[in-house]
Scaffold this active site. Structure first.
Site, PDB file in Angstrom:
ATOM      1  N   HIS A  28       4.922 -10.598   1.093  1.00 31.12           N
ATOM      2  CA  HIS A  28       3.612  -9.453   1.195  1.00 31.12           C
ATOM      3  C   HIS A  28       3.267  -9.177   0.331  1.00 31.12           C
ATOM      4  O   HIS A  28       2.286  -8.593   0.417  1.00 31.12           O
ATOM      5  CB  HIS A  28       4.751  -8.958   2.370  1.00 31.12           C
ATOM      6  CG  HIS A  28       3.396  -7.678   2.721  1.00 31.12           C
ATOM      7  ND1 HIS A  28       2.805  -7.786   3.323  1.00 31.12           N
ATOM      8  CD2 HIS A  28       3.362  -6.394   2.395  1.00 31.12           C
ATOM      9  CE1 HIS A  28       1.729  -7.226   4.136  1.00 31.12           C
ATOM     10  NE2 HIS A  28       2.458  -5.366   3.303  1.00 31.12           N
TER      11      HIS A  28
ATOM     12  N   GLU B 156      -6.924  -4.452   5.701  1.00 32.52           N
ATOM     13  CA  GLU B 156      -6.197  -5.343   6.001  1.00 32.52           C
ATOM     14  C   GLU B 156      -5.157  -5.348   7.266  1.00 32.52           C
ATOM     15  O   GLU B 156      -6.152  -5.069   8.573  1.00 32.52           O
ATOM     16  CB  GLU B 156      -4.917  -3.769   5.488  1.00 32.52           C
ATOM     17  CG  GLU B 156      -4.451  -4.433   4.061  1.00 32.52           C
ATOM     18  CD  GLU B 156      -4.170  -3.153   3.254  1.00 32.52           C
ATOM     19  OE1 GLU B 156      -4.100  -2.849   1.928  1.00 32.52           O
ATOM     20  OE2 GLU B 156      -3.397  -2.191   3.974  1.00 32.52           O
TER      21      GLU B 156
ATOM     22  N   HIS C 121      -2.028  -4.491  10.091  1.00 35.66           N
ATOM     23  CA  HIS C 121      -0.715  -4.000  10.385  1.00 35.66           C
ATOM     24  C   HIS C 121       0.246  -4.940  11.907  1.00 35.66           C
ATOM     25  O   HIS C 121       0.421  -3.824  12.233  1.00 35.66           O
ATOM     26  CB  HIS C 121      -1.012  -1.932  10.219  1.00 35.66           C
ATOM     27  CG  HIS C 121       0.503  -2.060   9.366  1.00 35.66           C
ATOM     28  ND1 HIS C 121       0.661  -0.844  10.086  1.00 35.66           N
ATOM     29  CD2 HIS C 121       0.725  -2.421   8.322  1.00 35.66           C
ATOM     30  CE1 HIS C 121       2.176  -0.260   9.234  1.00 35.66           C
ATOM     31  NE2 HIS C 121       1.544  -1.357   7.700  1.00 35.66           N
TER      32      HIS C 121
ATOM     33  N   ARG D 274      -5.563   4.875   2.073  1.00 36.26           N
ATOM     34  CA  ARG D 274      -5.069   5.203   1.359  1.00 36.26           C
ATOM     35  C   ARG D 274      -5.818   4.077   0.436  1.00 36.26           C
ATOM     36  O   ARG D 274      -6.119   4.633  -1.238  1.00 36.26           O
ATOM     37  CB  ARG D 274      -3.852   5.324   0.723  1.00 36.26           C
ATOM     38  CG  ARG D 274      -3.785   6.326   1.573  1.00 36.26           C
ATOM     39  CD  ARG D 274      -2.559   6.560   1.166  1.00 36.26           C
ATOM     40  NE  ARG D 274      -1.288   5.314   1.876  1.00 36.26           N
ATOM     41  CZ  ARG D 274      -0.665   5.611   2.304  1.00 36.26           C
ATOM     42  NH1 ARG D 274      -0.798   6.441   3.537  1.00 36.26           N
ATOM     43  NH2 ARG D 274      -0.251   4.930   3.060  1.00 36.26           N
ATOM     44  N   ASP D 275      -6.523   2.998   0.052  1.00 35.13           N
ATOM     45  CA  ASP D 275      -6.687   1.674  -1.060  1.00 35.13           C
ATOM     46  C   ASP D 275      -8.222   2.142  -1.193  1.00 35.13           C
ATOM     47  O   ASP D 275      -8.454   1.599  -1.964  1.00 35.13           O
ATOM     48  CB  ASP D 275      -6.834   0.318   0.017  1.00 35.13           C
ATOM     49  CG  ASP D 275      -5.449  -0.984  -0.500  1.00 35.13           C
ATOM     50  OD1 ASP D 275      -4.933  -0.251  -0.928  1.00 35.13           O
ATOM     51  OD2 ASP D 275      -5.209  -0.733   0.439  1.00 35.13           O
TER      52      ASP D 275
ATOM     53  N   ASP E 195      -2.273   4.376  -4.548  1.00 38.09           N
ATOM     54  CA  ASP E 195      -2.174   4.407  -3.575  1.00 38.09           C
ATOM     55  C   ASP E 195      -0.208   4.147  -3.522  1.00 38.09           C
ATOM     56  O   ASP E 195      -0.342   3.136  -4.483  1.00 38.09           O
ATOM     57  CB  ASP E 195      -2.716   3.958  -2.464  1.00 38.09           C
ATOM     58  CG  ASP E 195      -2.925   2.691  -2.019  1.00 38.09           C
ATOM     59  OD1 ASP E 195      -3.492   2.117  -2.675  1.00 38.09           O
ATOM     60  OD2 ASP E 195      -2.374   1.635  -1.492  1.00 38.09           O
TER      61      ASP E 195
ATOM     62  N   GLY F 199      -8.927  -8.776  -0.032  1.00 36.24           N
ATOM     63  CA  GLY F 199      -8.857  -9.124   1.725  1.00 36.24           C
ATOM     64  C   GLY F 199      -7.517  -8.696   1.609  1.00 36.24           C
ATOM     65  O   GLY F 199      -6.872  -8.369   0.790  1.00 36.24           O
ATOM     66  N   ASN F 200      -7.100  -9.232   2.626  1.00 37.72           N
ATOM     67  CA  ASN F 200      -5.449  -9.278   2.543  1.00 37.72           C
ATOM     68  C   ASN F 200      -4.719 -10.837   3.376  1.00 37.72           C
ATOM     69  O   ASN F 200      -5.875 -11.138   4.297  1.00 37.72           O
ATOM     70  CB  ASN F 200      -5.522  -7.887   3.934  1.00 37.72           C
ATOM     71  CG  ASN F 200      -3.709  -8.342   4.628  1.00 37.72           C
ATOM     72  OD1 ASN F 200      -3.138  -7.970   5.240  1.00 37.72           O
ATOM     73  ND2 ASN F 200      -2.913  -7.122   3.558  1.00 37.72           N
TER      74      ASN F 200
ATOM     75  N   SER G 103      -1.730 -12.168   6.057  1.00 37.87           N
ATOM     76  CA  SER G 103      -0.742 -11.694   6.575  1.00 37.87           C
ATOM     77  C   SER G 103      -0.244 -13.074   6.978  1.00 37.87           C
ATOM     78  O   SER G 103      -1.037 -13.845   8.195  1.00 37.87           O
ATOM     79  CB  SER G 103      -1.337 -11.081   7.887  1.00 37.87           C
ATOM     80  OG  SER G 103       0.042 -10.850   8.621  1.00 37.87           O
TER      81      SER G 103
END
Ligand SMILES: Nc1ncnc2c1ncn2[C@@H]1O[C@H](COP(=O)(O)OP(=O)(O)O)[C@@H](O)[C@H]1O
Ligand SMILES: [Mg+2]
Lengths: 763, 242, 91, 91
Positions: A55, A102, A104, A125-126, A278, A547-548, A550
């Site tokens: 992660h 992101e 979750h 927060r980012d 953050d 980006g992210n 997962s």
């Protein structure tokens, strides 16, 4: 219990640590020992294990993500590229915009409300950490089968959580997606995008420069949230048989976050912040090591000064806690008093926890004793990198060979009509108002377009009308059939949605949701999607700014459809020129832009009518997408079209349905010569949009299309007013969608089918 | 984002000088404060930011308690804000006749202070709801509704979690009898409010509270209508003639 | 008919933003000497028939699977005796 | 430190949308025999010092002016005896 200090670690080189339980591989643990020249302390092990996790370290994806930088198109718009907390794009007039998406996913399955809520909290927060004021959110969602009992737990909880947090922060929700598919049953996808605005000079980066500068932790107290394995380290014996009492799910406090936003922006305004980060995944471990690693010197932290919610936390746990609503800043010593004063004004707890040193180490102390002494780069940026094996899955040939051309098509107009109703009423195409009416789209007073429009649009300057538009898209069915094309199609659709509003697409953020990287097939899907997206971004001239990833989205051996979700940001010089999707004026002419071919692989029609997934996804033509976007943007700027709607799942008839319902107007359509009515209505060929052209603009508009070589076919006219027909009880006289020679479908009937689905399913 | 320089673009009735300074209170967690300021500005008035810790009202002529989730709406919507220092001054001023408008969370604060009767419960369907809501103006005689006519229908956004207005039957009868129901939901009751009540006023007609958001219906571009502007032009006119 | 009460509270280690907000407001209202506040939910169930072990077991299951999310919340189930009710310091 | 519990419930004549929603859902989940459900709030206050009549009076005032809105809600205040706590049918 003795504190595991660095000195203690030197004296007890052979002490056994639970590195495997904390997720480290044998060679990784060996590397930690090599870096430190001794065994790590418990606190050090906590930091390395969490920062080297998939992660946080992107160890499986890094080698593929590289392409987004390497293949990035030239763009003058990019002020901050990949690698920072979020990318920053120049939108003109001295304004910059930062945006990021992101995931979750897992927490939202365990505790839908809090999982989704803290997802919004994290991405917001980012954006604050870049120095920007957050101005809007979007929420692409993927759920299991709509009628599965567990979906009734997950979807309402997720929606309430996103609304509960976002509404309470005062951020308009301007778009997103809701897609149902059984493949997401045990693994829903909850992605969240936030966009923020700032002036160029306000960009802030996460780094801790300047020896003697103070490190300030502010926001919520630290509790035992999300520290999972770290609690093992709290017991001297590292007893793995006892279950952890620490919760895996965090509870969000949106009110605290709202204070954090206002407080942080005021700190920026007064120039009190040298560096900022953050606290998200890996909490203080991440914030301190990244701040130190990005800076020039070292950092010294007195961990016992961290304000706690739970006094029983061990130092290891404090380092790993993922308590929400916290930020970490670096400030010059003479500015600390004012810094703390502003925090007090906003009722935000702030504590100096350490300082920047001129050394090169991150040192952490607990009541005066050293428990961490590491080179920060090795924690934050020099984690392991894997070349995971990947291979095209064997089943793909059979899947692609299962051509939807073999599926039975509607025999006549009546059958076609019935299928139009079914597609429009299927949960994936049905109205999402049940979801989106739970989100505030008005707050901040700058929302120009919001769902169900193709893209959300926010005004950022009241004087000039400068604005930005955003959309997110990703079709997992397409990506399953061909991940390379699927990723490109996700980008193409999002890009098209932004252009349809009249905004010029500028930049991309992406959330790559895939199965286990340890499965070569899932890894191949991931690699192909990255390659596809990077190539397509180059062609369209829209760089990926961040980006992210997962991974491990699967239930047992069952992976989700590979689901690259792509967000596109566009700019518009004057939001008054936006193009909405609604057909509003009777008599306006409907034009279909682009080419229509027989393309049904992964289509909504094949799913709804036949429960089928096979063949190949629609062909990608990025040059065509670019041309279409240029036409849509020009037409908006010069006032040639009054409505535009992109064509995607469900094809032309679905787009016309949505535009008619939005405006309360009917339409008469004529099937163009040489096209089969079924193909005309349901094909999902890409690079298409439908526009409503005022008669006075027809010549100018068609001339423009011809001059630029974009096929534009006149397919009908806006006809019939729902309000006028209402109450007469005479459906024949009311508004309808009529496909000449095929069927007539009263708007009331269509509206009922489209709008009742989600309320009936979810109450 | 709102620019800081108040540029008056509308032809409101606000006169320069001492009449037309409208305070907008910011509590921790207020969200629609900037929007209320913008609405005041577009109506031709001068918005003045008031902070919850202020112990005086800086010479404003009227006060808006804006929407949002002050203190997170924890405990009950409006329950904690009601005890802010600024509210003591607002309560005094309201009793003295100063026009006060509570929008959404502001309305909840006003009921918690008992400047207005009744209370707000969770919406009957238990969801947050955001929609363009039709309202009927039932009383055009308050400080905030003079620019409307009785029976007029307007459409403004509604967005809340706890919008279900309740009061006992006697109170409801009294509100009706005294003409203190200012707005009623029409078409659809979005939250189960008793007798479709969307907004009410105090006996003197200077304090008005409503759940829908007129400040989000002041510009063609960003609102469903501009029907909400009338609140702000009404009070500005009232201040001129007062 | 008997009343069974289910109290649902956030687990001690979980952040309780509502309780915190209430706690922080107390000094301002002039209430001192409260060290902590936690806020939870109280469900009053009117149970038909006898409240025997079987009935209580059902309520416990209901609490476990529906009224509480045991990932973040604890609950207690108790029968409210008519007598006990009036013994409370009713306000 | 002693714990004082304040229970806040909507007045009986006020319709309770949350309790009703829970009640309506029960049969679907296979729970029968519940005639009514009401949902309220439970506050747990940790009181410093002795919980005498004076302290309880202060808590009652706090409940009256702050924790409950007496236009729509009733409340009860009680001391939670350590013994009583463990006597509850803890789940
Ligand atoms: N979860 C959501 N949150 C906010 N808006 C949503 C959500 N789901 C769908 N929408 C909005 O509903 C509209 C229709 O969605 P969709 O059919 O996915 O659009 P498209 O196919 O044009 O991308 C869009 O405006 C989209 O942004
Ligand atoms: Mg679209």
């Amino acid at each position: 219990m003795t504190l595991d200090t660095t000195k203690h670690a030197e004296q007890t080189p052979d002490a056994e640590l639970p590195w495997a339980e904390l997720g480290l591989k044998e060679d990784e643990y060996a590397r930690v020992r090599e870096i430190l020249g001794r065994r790590p302390t418990g606190a050090e092990l906590a930091m390395y294990s969490v920062m080297w996790s998939e992660h946080c370290s992107y160890k499986s994806s890094k080698v593929h993500l590289k392409q987004f930088g390497e293949k990035a198109p030239e763009s003058d718009a990019l002020l901050v590229g990949i690698g920072e907390q979020a990318g920053v794009v120049d939108v003109g007039q001295g304004y910059a915009v930062t945006f990021k998406i992101e995931s979750h996913n897992h927490p939202s399955y365990v505790e839908p409300y809090q999982g989704a809520a803290t997802g919004i909290g994290g991405i917001v927060r980012d954006i604050i950490a870049m120095g920007a004021r957050p101005v809007a959110v979007l929420d692409p969602l993927r759920l299991g089968a709509p009628d599965h009992p567990d979906t009734k737990r997950v979807l309402p909880g997720v929606v309430a959580g996103i609304g509960g947090y976002g509404n309470c922060l005062g951020l308009p929700n301007i778009g997103g997606e809701v897609v149902f598919d059984a493949c997401y049953q045990g693994n829903p996808l909850v992605n969240a995008l936030c966009v923020g605005v700032m002036k160029h000079e306000d960009i802030h980066l996460a780094k801790a420069a300047g020896a003697g500068n103070k490190v300030i932790l502010y926001g919520a107290r630290t509790g035992g949230d999300g520290i999972g394995g770290a609690s093992l380290l709290a017991s001297e014996t590292f007893d793995t048989s006892k279950p952890s009492k620490r919760p895996a799910v965090q509870v969000g406090d949106p009110f605290q976050e709202k204070l954090l936003i206002e407080c942080t922006l005021e700190l920026f305004r007064e120039g009190l912040v040298t560096g900022i980060q953050d606290l998200g995944a890996a909490g203080l471990s991440c914030a301190t090591s990244e701040l130190a690693s990005n800076g020039s010197g070292g950092m010294r932290v007195e961990l016992d000064t961290v304000p706690l919610r739970d006094s029983s936390l061990s130092p290891e746990e404090i380092l790993m806690s993922e308590s929400q609503e916290r930020m970490c800043a670096v400030a010059e010593p003479e500015k600390v008093d004012r810094f703390l004063e502003i925090c007090e004004k906003w009722d935000v707890i702030a504590t100096v926890i350490g300082e920047v040193t001129d050394g090169e180490r991150l040192e952490i102390y607990w009541h005066g004793e050293q428990i961490v002494d590491v080179p920060p780069r090795t924690v934050a940026h020099e984690g392991p990198v894997y070349q995971r094996p990947y291979a095209r899955p064997g089943w793909l040939d059979a899947l692609q060979a299962d051509d939807p051309a073999a599926l039975a098509r509607p025999a006549d107009g009546d059958a076609l009509r019935e299928q139009v109703l079914r597609v429009a009423g299927h949960p994936n195409q049905a109205s999402k108002s049940w979801v989106t009416d739970q989100y505030d789209r008005y707050v901040l007073g700058d929302t120009v377009l919001a769902q169900p429009e193709d893209g959300g649009m926010i005004r950022i300057d009241e004087e000039s009308g400068l604005g930005v538009a955003l959309a997110t898209d990703g079709n997992g069915r397409y990506a399953k059939l061909d991940p390379y094309a699927g990723a490109q199609l996700a980008l193409a659709e999002s890009y098209r949605n932004v252009a349809a509003t009249g905004a010029r697409p500028l930049a991309v953020t992406d959330c790559l949701n895939f199965g286990s990287p340890e499965d070569p097939a899932a890894m191949w899907q991931f690699a192909e999607a990255c390659r596809g997206l990077a190539d397509a971004c180059r062609t369209l001239g829209t760089p990926v700014t961040g980006g992210n990833v997962s991974l491990y989205n699967q239930t047992g051996d069952l992976a989700i459809h590979p689901t690259p979700v792509v967000g596109v940001l566009g700019v518009i010089d004057d939001v008054a020129r936006r193009t909405p999707m609604a057909f509003r004026e009777e008599g306006q002419l409907l034009y279909l832009l682009g080419d229509t071919r027989e393309e049904f692989g992964g289509s909504a029609w094949s799913q709804v009518v036949h429960g089928h997934l096979g063949g190949r996804p629609p062909a990608v033509d990025l040059e065509r997408e670019r041309l279409l976007a240029e036409i849509l943007v020009s037409a908006s700027r010069d006032g040639m079209v009054d409505a535009a709607h992109d064509l995607s799942d469900g094809g032309l008839i679905q787009a016309v349905t949505e535009s008619c319902l939005r405006g309360g107007k009917g339409a008469r359509l004529v099937v163009p010569d040489g096209l089969d009515p079924f193909v005309f209505l349901f094909s999902e060929s890409q690079g298409r949009a439908v526009v409503a052209v005022p008669r006075s603009e027809e010549v100018r508009f068609t001339d423009m299309c011809r001059a630029r070589d974009l096929p534009a076919a006149r397919i009908g006219v806006v006809d019939g007013d729902e309000a006028a027909g209402a109450g007469t009880g005479d459906a024949a006289d009311g508004a309808a969608i009529e496909v000449q020679g095929c069927f007539r479908l009263p708007l009331a009937e269509l509206r009922a089918a489209h709008e009742r689905t989600l309320p009936e399913l979810f109450g | 984002m709102t620019g800081t320089a108040p540029t008056s673009t509308a032809t409101g009735a606000g006169a320069p000088g001492s009449t037309g300074r409208i305070g907008v209170v910011t509590f921790p967690g207020s969200l629609d404060d900037r929007d209320a300021q913008r609405a005041v500005r577009l109506a031709g008035g001068e918005p003045v930011a008031l902070w919850h810790r202020d112990t005086e009202l800086h010479g404003v002529d009227a006060v808006v308690l804006p929407g949002g989730f002050s203190y997170g709406d924890y405990l009950r919507a409006g329950a904690i804000s009601r005890f802010s220092p600024v509210m003591e001054s607002v309560i005094d001023a309201a009793r003295g006749g100063m026009p006060v408008l509570g929008i959404c969370n502001g309305f909840q604060v006003l009921t918690e202070t008992h400047l207005l009767p009744g209370a707000m419960l969770r919406n009957d369907h238990l969801h947050f709801v955001c929609r363009d809501q039709r309202l009927r103006v039932e009383n055009a005689g308050t400080a905030w509704t003079g620019d409307y006519t009785r029976g007029q229908e307007i459409t403004v956004p509604l967005k809340n979690n706890d919008g279900q207005f309740v009061a006992d039957e006697r109170t409801l009868d009294m509100l009706e009898a005294e003409g203190r129901v200012v707005f009623r939901y029409t078409g659809l009751n979005p939250n189960g409010s008793r007798r479709d009540i969307a907004g009410i006023t105090n006996e003197a007609g200077n304090v008005v509270g409503l759940m829908p958001h007129p400040e989000h219906a002041v510009e063609e571009l960003t609102g469903p209508t501009t029907d909400g502007l009338g609140f702000f032009t009404s009070v500005l006119k009232k201040l001129v003639t007062a | 008919m008997a009343r069974v009460v289910v109290d649902v509270m956030l687990k001690p280690e979980i952040l309780d933003p509502q309780g915190q907000a209430v706690h922080r407001a107390l000094p301002r209202l002039g209430f001192e000497g409260i060290a902590d506040v936690r806020q939870g939910k109280r469900f009053e169930l009117e149970v038909e028939g006898p409240v025997d072990e079987a009935a209580l077991a059902r309520v416990r299951e209901m609490a476990e699977t529906f009224l509480a999310n045991t990932v973040i919340e604890d609950f207690t189930v108790r029968v409210e005796e008519p007598a006990a009710g009036s013994a409370e310091a009713a306000a």
